[in-house]
Scaffold this active site. Sequence first.
Site, PDB file in Angstrom:
ATOM      1  N   ASP A 330       0.858  -1.185   0.000  1.00  0.00           N
ATOM      2  CA  ASP A 330       0.000   0.000   0.000  1.00  0.00           C
ATOM      3  C   ASP A 330       0.892   1.232   0.000  1.00  0.00           C
ATOM      4  O   ASP A 330       1.826   1.342   0.797  1.00  0.00           O
ATOM      5  CB  ASP A 330      -0.902   0.006   1.235  1.00  0.00           C
ATOM      6  CG  ASP A 330      -1.825   1.212   1.258  1.00  0.00           C
ATOM      7  OD1 ASP A 330      -2.900   1.131   0.624  1.00  0.00           O
ATOM      8  OD2 ASP A 330      -1.474   2.219   1.906  1.00  0.00           O
ATOM      9  N   ASN A 338      -2.441  12.829  -4.995  1.00  0.00           N
ATOM     10  CA  ASN A 338      -3.548  12.824  -5.958  1.00  0.00           C
ATOM     11  C   ASN A 338      -4.429  14.058  -5.792  1.00  0.00           C
ATOM     12  O   ASN A 338      -4.852  14.676  -6.766  1.00  0.00           O
ATOM     13  CB  ASN A 338      -4.365  11.547  -5.777  1.00  0.00           C
ATOM     14  CG  ASN A 338      -5.161  11.191  -7.026  1.00  0.00           C
ATOM     15  OD1 ASN A 338      -4.701  11.418  -8.144  1.00  0.00           O
ATOM     16  ND2 ASN A 338      -6.335  10.631  -6.842  1.00  0.00           N
ATOM     17  N   HIS A 343      -5.610  14.175 -10.633  1.00  0.00           N
ATOM     18  CA  HIS A 343      -5.659  12.753 -10.978  1.00  0.00           C
ATOM     19  C   HIS A 343      -4.687  12.379 -12.096  1.00  0.00           C
ATOM     20  O   HIS A 343      -4.225  11.238 -12.145  1.00  0.00           O
ATOM     21  CB  HIS A 343      -7.083  12.374 -11.395  1.00  0.00           C
ATOM     22  CG  HIS A 343      -8.062  12.450 -10.265  1.00  0.00           C
ATOM     23  ND1 HIS A 343      -8.123  11.516  -9.256  1.00  0.00           N
ATOM     24  CD2 HIS A 343      -9.035  13.370  -9.967  1.00  0.00           C
ATOM     25  CE1 HIS A 343      -9.075  11.819  -8.403  1.00  0.00           C
ATOM     26  NE2 HIS A 343      -9.652  12.955  -8.806  1.00  0.00           N
ATOM     27  N   ASP A 347      -2.290   9.329 -11.690  1.00  0.00           N
ATOM     28  CA  ASP A 347      -2.234   8.169 -12.587  1.00  0.00           C
ATOM     29  C   ASP A 347      -0.808   7.911 -13.063  1.00  0.00           C
ATOM     30  O   ASP A 347      -0.365   6.759 -13.145  1.00  0.00           O
ATOM     31  CB  ASP A 347      -3.156   8.395 -13.788  1.00  0.00           C
ATOM     32  CG  ASP A 347      -4.625   8.360 -13.406  1.00  0.00           C
ATOM     33  OD1 ASP A 347      -4.928   7.868 -12.297  1.00  0.00           O
ATOM     34  OD2 ASP A 347      -5.467   8.821 -14.204  1.00  0.00           O
ATOM     35  N   ASP A 373      -4.434   2.341  -4.616  1.00  0.00           N
ATOM     36  CA  ASP A 373      -2.990   2.423  -4.443  1.00  0.00           C
ATOM     37  C   ASP A 373      -2.451   1.150  -3.803  1.00  0.00           C
ATOM     38  O   ASP A 373      -1.426   1.172  -3.128  1.00  0.00           O
ATOM     39  CB  ASP A 373      -2.621   3.647  -3.597  1.00  0.00           C
ATOM     40  CG  ASP A 373      -3.240   3.590  -2.208  1.00  0.00           C
ATOM     41  OD1 ASP A 373      -4.143   2.745  -2.007  1.00  0.00           O
ATOM     42  OD2 ASP A 373      -2.833   4.366  -1.338  1.00  0.00           O
TER      43      ASP A 373
END
Length: 460
Positions: A330, A338, A343, A347, A373
Amino acid sequence: MPEKSSFKRGMLKRAQVLIVLLVLGGVVLVEFIQALALERQQQQQYQQTVNRLTAVRSKLEQSLSRTIQAGLSLGTYFSVNPNPDVREARLVSAETLRRFSEIEQIRVNSRDGDAFIYPLLTMTADTPFEQSDNWARRADIAIGLNRARIGTPSYQPDGFLGLSVRAPIYSSFYLYRGHYWGELRLMLNLSRLLHNTISEVGGQQLAFALTHSDTPPVLDSRFYGNEGTVTGHEASIEVQFHGTQWSLYAKRAETATISLWQQQLARLVGYPLLLLVAGLLWLLIRSYRQVRSTALTDVLTGLPNRRLLVDRMQQLIKARNAQFALLFIDLNKFKSINDTYGHQVGDAFLLHVAKTLKQVCREGDTVARVGGDEFVIVMPAAAETADVLERKVQQQLLANPFHHHEQQFYIVASIGIAHYPNDGASVDELLNLADKAMYDDKHKTSVVKHRGEGMEYDNH
């Protein structure tokens, strides 16, 4: 799940093999139809040639018989007028030639040696009228046969193909009743007669040739048409009139042959249709593969998703003496990146992490994205301890920071590890154990440093 996935892959391969067989079968079918179509076209053209040839033969025999009969009817005039008036004979002859244009010349030889010729045209030198003993012998033959004699067609000085016809004349005058009076000779324009006959029956698309049936070899007896029509004829038929027999040959002219488009019609229609069907099937299979790939892979990173991960873990568990390590990863503070940078940057950050994790793995390992994530690595036959595996992944992540413009982000992750079969015997059990170990690791220090602006993100 594994049996179902294997079954789908098998179905996909069988569908691809089916397309190949379909294309091969389609090619065989198109070629078979092409051969049948071409054979049918050739048969139709042959039948058309035979029909036209029969029509030409029938019309030619009728025209020859009618023309010769009309010309020979002049013998009646001289038969009843053994001493005809020349002017009157010319008028009668002119009317006959007007009605029957195929007659080029009329010639009458009397027994006394007198000759009547109409019109005075340049013709091939005719056989001189015979006298004395020959005359008597011919008279006996003529009386016995009592019919016309057809000569051999030959080209005249005026350039046309001429046909000579001879017939005896018997006097009906009371002083000479039943006596052989003389001979009537006709010169027919066979070129004109053939041209008119062919035009009337619509045979312009055919090439014709005529030979004497009883005069071998055939090519030497040819008197009309070319040798190619005789040697390469498609059909032939006999022509008979007044005891004479010819052979009539026919061949399609170059302009009447089957066009390339007609010859290849089945291929021109069949192959595009076959390609269309094969293309549609291929697109269908490709779409199925894409849908299947989308169902088993992560849209953003292209890594296996949870479904494919579970499938591969189940396959490993079913294998004999299988051992593997499961790393649940994680990313720390990913939500802050983010939310702060958008975004699009988030990404790109995830793509970079996926690429970095794949560099850690061997060829047989699996790297999967199971959440926003969250990543999972499955390492079959991993001999390292949990601490060694965790340290190796952390080092690889820290050694490959993410760059955005002039800023770079160090990647720090929380990792939980589970081993099969020591820590669990099922997929769910292993995932739950690794997930719990990952959350335990989150309570330890895990920092994402944001350099360039002097900002630092801490997990606490």
